[in-house]
Design a protein around this motif. Structure first.
Motif, PDB file in Angstrom:
ATOM      1  N   TYR A   1      -9.220  -5.240   5.725  1.00  0.00           N
ATOM      2  CA  TYR A   1      -8.496  -6.811   5.917  1.00  0.00           C
ATOM      3  C   TYR A   1     -10.083  -7.874   5.347  1.00  0.00           C
ATOM      4  O   TYR A   1      -8.634  -8.375   4.657  1.00  0.00           O
TER       5      TYR A   1
ATOM      6  N   PHE B   1       1.165  -1.718  -0.040  1.00  0.00           N
ATOM      7  CA  PHE B   1       0.040   0.194  -0.699  1.00  0.00           C
ATOM      8  C   PHE B   1       0.737   0.872  -0.030  1.00  0.00           C
ATOM      9  O   PHE B   1       1.148   0.850   0.674  1.00  0.00           O
TER      10      PHE B   1
ATOM     11  N   MET C   1      -7.343  -1.488   6.781  1.00  0.00           N
ATOM     12  CA  MET C   1      -6.451  -1.623   5.651  1.00  0.00           C
ATOM     13  C   MET C   1      -7.543  -3.071   4.659  1.00  0.00           C
ATOM     14  O   MET C   1      -7.386  -3.636   4.396  1.00  0.00           O
TER      15      MET C   1
ATOM     16  N   ARG D   1     -10.947  -7.991   1.925  1.00  0.00           N
ATOM     17  CA  ARG D   1     -10.423  -7.340   0.953  1.00  0.00           C
ATOM     18  C   ARG D   1      -9.055  -7.579   0.934  1.00  0.00           C
ATOM     19  O   ARG D   1      -8.788  -8.574  -0.180  1.00  0.00           O
ATOM     20  N   THR D   2      -7.775  -7.055   1.655  1.00  0.00           N
ATOM     21  CA  THR D   2      -6.215  -7.125   0.725  1.00  0.00           C
ATOM     22  C   THR D   2      -6.725  -8.499   1.528  1.00  0.00           C
ATOM     23  O   THR D   2      -5.105  -9.314   1.211  1.00  0.00           O
TER      24      THR D   2
ATOM     25  N   LYS E   1      -8.438  -4.737  -3.975  1.00  0.00           N
ATOM     26  CA  LYS E   1      -7.775  -3.648  -2.526  1.00  0.00           C
ATOM     27  C   LYS E   1      -8.498  -2.952  -1.705  1.00  0.00           C
ATOM     28  O   LYS E   1      -9.944  -3.533  -2.238  1.00  0.00           O
ATOM     29  N   PRO E   2      -7.813  -2.495  -1.057  1.00  0.00           N
ATOM     30  CA  PRO E   2      -8.980  -1.399  -0.697  1.00  0.00           C
ATOM     31  C   PRO E   2     -10.273  -0.627  -1.118  1.00  0.00           C
ATOM     32  O   PRO E   2      -9.698  -0.346  -1.836  1.00  0.00           O
TER      33      PRO E   2
ATOM     34  N   PHE F   1      -2.650   0.277  -3.892  1.00  0.00           N
ATOM     35  CA  PHE F   1      -2.199  -0.669  -3.846  1.00  0.00           C
ATOM     36  C   PHE F   1      -1.686  -1.734  -5.252  1.00  0.00           C
ATOM     37  O   PHE F   1      -2.739  -2.010  -5.691  1.00  0.00           O
TER      38      PHE F   1
END
Length: 216
Positions: free
Chosen positions: A116, A5, A114, A118-119, A124-125, A138
């Protein structure tokens, strides 16, 4: 390849799309867990999106008397655990980046994690998906280096405290870490923040050209 990131202050246009995108997350209940700061509000309109920097040794967790703040194995510092948070706001006062917020309606500290959900699965966030200028980026280090200029750093000095983070801040090539005290006392501003800086910024430079030469 590892996804990282990057926060590039020079590219922020202050549109607040990141704040809106963050607040759209179902777990945030309409609240943004990130915020927008001004570089020097008295002399400039330059803004900087502030996400949690996810410190390697997070001060917020160190000062928590209830052990409510955990860091995942992949380096993401989570919001406080609801069942443990006692609402003392020690973390809010201790964070050198000013990120955590205490929400009295929930009696709990909440902050950027962030995205989380998703990442942790390679997405991506939310804030990075809606940023029109890629101030929030990202991706892999290779993607960054092929599309962008500047040096990503993740070491910051606050007085005697050295903080290393999972999130990178993009600076000019002359710096390998950010000394916050030097920034505050500097007589000459970073040339990347000169008034005419935006004249040379192409917010769409990250967009890949169409392979057939036609419109994207």
């Amino acid at each position: 390849m590892e996804l990282q990131f990057f926060v590039d202050p020079i590219r922020c246009i202050g549109c607040k799309a990141c704040l809106q995108g963050c607040s759209e997350c179902a777990t945030h209940r309409g609240r943004s867990m990130i915020h927008l700061e001004y570089m020097d509000r008295g002399t400039s309109t330059q803004t900087v999106p502030m996400v949690c920097m996810h410190c390697e040794n997070p001060t917020c967790a160190q000062v928590c008397p209830a052990d409510a703040i955990k860091r995942t194995e992949d380096g993401v510092v989570q919001s406080s655990l609801k069942e443990r948070c006692i609402g003392c706001a020690n973390c809010v006062n201790a964070c050198p980046f000013g990120v955590p917020r205490y929400y009295p309606e929930f009696d709990q500290m909440l902050k950027c994690d962030m995205c989380y959900d998703r990442t942790s699965v390679g997405l991506k966030p939310m804030c990075a998906t809606v940023c029109p200028s890629d101030a929030l980026f990202f991706g892999t280090r290779e993607e960054f280096e092929t599309r962008r200029s500047g040096r990503p750093v993740n070491e910051f000095r606050f007085g005697a405290q050295i903080v290393r983070t999972r999130v990178f801040m993009v600076l000019d090539e002359a710096h390998d870490r950010l000394d916050v005290q030097d920034v505050a006392l500097a007589d000459t501003p970073d040339p990347r923040f000169e008034p005419d800086t935006y004249d040379s910024v192409d917010p769409f430079s990250h967009v890949e050209p169409p392979s057939n030469g036609g419109p994207a």
